[in-house]
Design a protein around this motif. Structure first.
Motif, mmCIF file in Angstrom:
data_model
loop_
_atom_site.group_PDB
_atom_site.id
_atom_site.type_symbol
_atom_site.label_atom_id
_atom_site.label_comp_id
_atom_site.label_asym_id
_atom_site.label_seq_id
_atom_site.Cartn_x
_atom_site.Cartn_y
_atom_site.Cartn_z
ATOM 1 N N SER A 90 14.492 -2.154 15.127
ATOM 2 C CA SER A 90 14.154 -1.292 13.997
ATOM 3 C C SER A 90 12.639 -1.206 13.866
ATOM 4 O O SER A 90 11.918 -2.058 14.372
ATOM 5 C CB SER A 90 14.785 -1.815 12.705
ATOM 6 N N ALA A 91 12.183 -0.202 13.174
ATOM 7 C CA ALA A 91 10.750 0.019 13.000
ATOM 8 C C ALA A 91 10.193 -0.902 11.922
ATOM 9 O O ALA A 91 10.880 -1.268 10.974
ATOM 10 C CB ALA A 91 10.491 1.466 12.607
ATOM 11 N N TYR A 92 8.931 -1.257 12.055
ATOM 12 C CA TYR A 92 8.274 -2.105 11.066
ATOM 13 C C TYR A 92 8.320 -1.464 9.679
ATOM 14 O O TYR A 92 8.606 -2.127 8.689
ATOM 15 C CB TYR A 92 6.819 -2.372 11.468
ATOM 16 N N ALA A 93 8.042 -0.186 9.614
ATOM 17 C CA ALA A 93 7.935 0.509 8.327
ATOM 18 C C ALA A 93 9.231 0.480 7.524
ATOM 19 O O ALA A 93 9.217 0.636 6.312
ATOM 20 C CB ALA A 93 7.497 1.952 8.549
ATOM 21 N N GLY A 94 10.350 0.239 8.185
ATOM 22 C CA GLY A 94 11.627 0.211 7.489
ATOM 23 C C GLY A 94 11.890 -1.061 6.719
ATOM 24 O O GLY A 94 12.824 -1.129 5.944
ATOM 25 N N GLY A 95 11.077 -2.088 6.916
ATOM 26 C CA GLY A 95 11.282 -3.360 6.241
ATOM 27 C C GLY A 95 12.351 -4.184 6.924
ATOM 28 O O GLY A 95 12.765 -3.901 8.034
ATOM 29 N N CYS A 96 12.800 -5.218 6.264
ATOM 30 C CA CYS A 96 13.864 -6.071 6.793
ATOM 31 C C CYS A 96 15.185 -5.311 6.661
ATOM 32 O O CYS A 96 15.634 -5.036 5.545
ATOM 33 C CB CYS A 96 13.937 -7.389 6.030
ATOM 34 N N PRO A 97 15.807 -4.934 7.770
ATOM 35 C CA PRO A 97 17.029 -4.136 7.700
ATOM 36 C C PRO A 97 18.135 -4.782 6.863
ATOM 37 O O PRO A 97 18.837 -4.095 6.129
ATOM 38 C CB PRO A 97 17.465 -4.009 9.159
ATOM 39 N N GLN A 98 18.278 -6.099 6.934
ATOM 40 C CA GLN A 98 19.334 -6.773 6.176
ATOM 41 C C GLN A 98 19.036 -6.756 4.676
ATOM 42 O O GLN A 98 19.948 -6.567 3.869
ATOM 43 C CB GLN A 98 19.509 -8.202 6.675
ATOM 44 N N CYS A 99 17.769 -6.944 4.321
ATOM 45 C CA CYS A 99 17.392 -6.874 2.896
ATOM 46 C C CYS A 99 17.601 -5.465 2.364
ATOM 47 O O CYS A 99 18.202 -5.275 1.297
ATOM 48 C CB CYS A 99 15.930 -7.282 2.705
ATOM 49 N N VAL A 100 17.111 -4.481 3.101
ATOM 50 C CA VAL A 100 17.216 -3.084 2.671
ATOM 51 C C VAL A 100 18.687 -2.680 2.517
ATOM 52 O O VAL A 100 19.069 -2.039 1.537
ATOM 53 C CB VAL A 100 16.471 -2.153 3.654
ATOM 54 N N ALA A 101 19.521 -3.098 3.466
ATOM 55 C CA ALA A 101 20.948 -2.751 3.416
ATOM 56 C C ALA A 101 21.641 -3.325 2.191
ATOM 57 O O ALA A 101 22.601 -2.737 1.684
ATOM 58 C CB ALA A 101 21.649 -3.236 4.686
ATOM 59 N N SER A 102 21.135 -4.452 1.690
ATOM 60 C CA SER A 102 21.751 -5.060 0.509
ATOM 61 C C SER A 102 21.003 -4.722 -0.782
ATOM 62 O O SER A 102 21.258 -5.309 -1.829
ATOM 63 C CB SER A 102 21.860 -6.577 0.691
ATOM 64 N N GLY A 103 20.067 -3.759 -0.702
ATOM 65 C CA GLY A 103 19.381 -3.286 -1.892
ATOM 66 C C GLY A 103 18.183 -4.104 -2.325
ATOM 67 O O GLY A 103 17.700 -3.959 -3.441
ATOM 68 N N HIS A 104 17.682 -4.978 -1.451
ATOM 69 C CA HIS A 104 16.530 -5.821 -1.786
ATOM 70 C C HIS A 104 15.263 -5.292 -1.130
ATOM 71 O O HIS A 104 15.301 -4.824 0.002
ATOM 72 C CB HIS A 104 16.765 -7.257 -1.324
ATOM 73 N N GLU A 105 14.179 -5.361 -1.858
ATOM 74 C CA GLU A 105 12.885 -4.926 -1.322
ATOM 75 C C GLU A 105 11.843 -6.030 -1.431
ATOM 76 O O GLU A 105 10.651 -5.768 -1.366
ATOM 77 C CB GLU A 105 12.405 -3.681 -2.070
ATOM 78 N N ASP A 106 12.284 -7.262 -1.581
ATOM 79 C CA ASP A 106 11.354 -8.363 -1.824
ATOM 80 C C ASP A 106 11.087 -9.226 -0.594
ATOM 81 O O ASP A 106 10.646 -10.359 -0.706
ATOM 82 C CB ASP A 106 11.852 -9.236 -2.977
ATOM 83 N N TRP A 107 11.330 -8.684 0.597
ATOM 84 C CA TRP A 107 10.977 -9.430 1.808
ATOM 85 C C TRP A 107 9.451 -9.546 1.879
ATOM 86 O O TRP A 107 8.735 -8.722 1.328
ATOM 87 C CB TRP A 107 11.544 -8.744 3.055
ATOM 88 N N VAL A 108 8.960 -10.604 2.512
ATOM 89 C CA VAL A 108 7.527 -10.881 2.531
ATOM 90 C C VAL A 108 6.897 -10.424 3.847
ATOM 91 O O VAL A 108 6.012 -9.586 3.860
ATOM 92 C CB VAL A 108 7.249 -12.378 2.280
ATOM 93 N N HIS A 109 7.329 -11.011 4.961
ATOM 94 C CA HIS A 109 6.813 -10.644 6.290
ATOM 95 C C HIS A 109 7.986 -10.455 7.234
ATOM 96 O O HIS A 109 9.059 -11.009 7.011
ATOM 97 C CB HIS A 109 5.898 -11.734 6.851
#
Length: 87
Positions: free
Chosen positions: A16-35
């Motif tokens: 997945s692309a960096y800009a998309g964030g953590c795919p597992q966090c995003v899929a579960s509605g979370h945007e609080d991943w750090v790195h």
């Protein structure tokens, strides 16, 4: 002590692309991943241990894939979970 896992680790294409964030966090509605981290066995992109859900460590625990690297722009360091060594 030299780590064979670090020596043998590849550089797979990220799933997945960096800009998309953590795919597992995003899929579960979370945007609080750090790195983000990249698994050097399969190319999975997941969040780091400073993130609440620590998806990359969970990936290592589930798969045994030994080495990840930082997926942060400009960073290339690697970490071996098996030998607990930075490379």
């Amino acid at each position: 002590m030299s780590c064979q896992h670090l020596k043998e680790s590849g550089e797979p294409e990220p799933q997945s692309a960096y800009a998309g964030g953590c795919p597992q966090c995003v899929a579960s509605g979370h945007e609080d991943w750090v790195h983000l981290r990249l698994c050097l066995s399969c190319g999975l992109v997941a969040c780091c241990d400073s993130s609440p859900r620590q998806h990359m460590s969970a990936h290592h625990a589930q798969t045994g894939h030994p080495v990840m690297r930082s997926f942060e722009p400009g960073e290339t360091w690697r970490w071996c979970y098996e030998d607990e060594q930075l490379g």
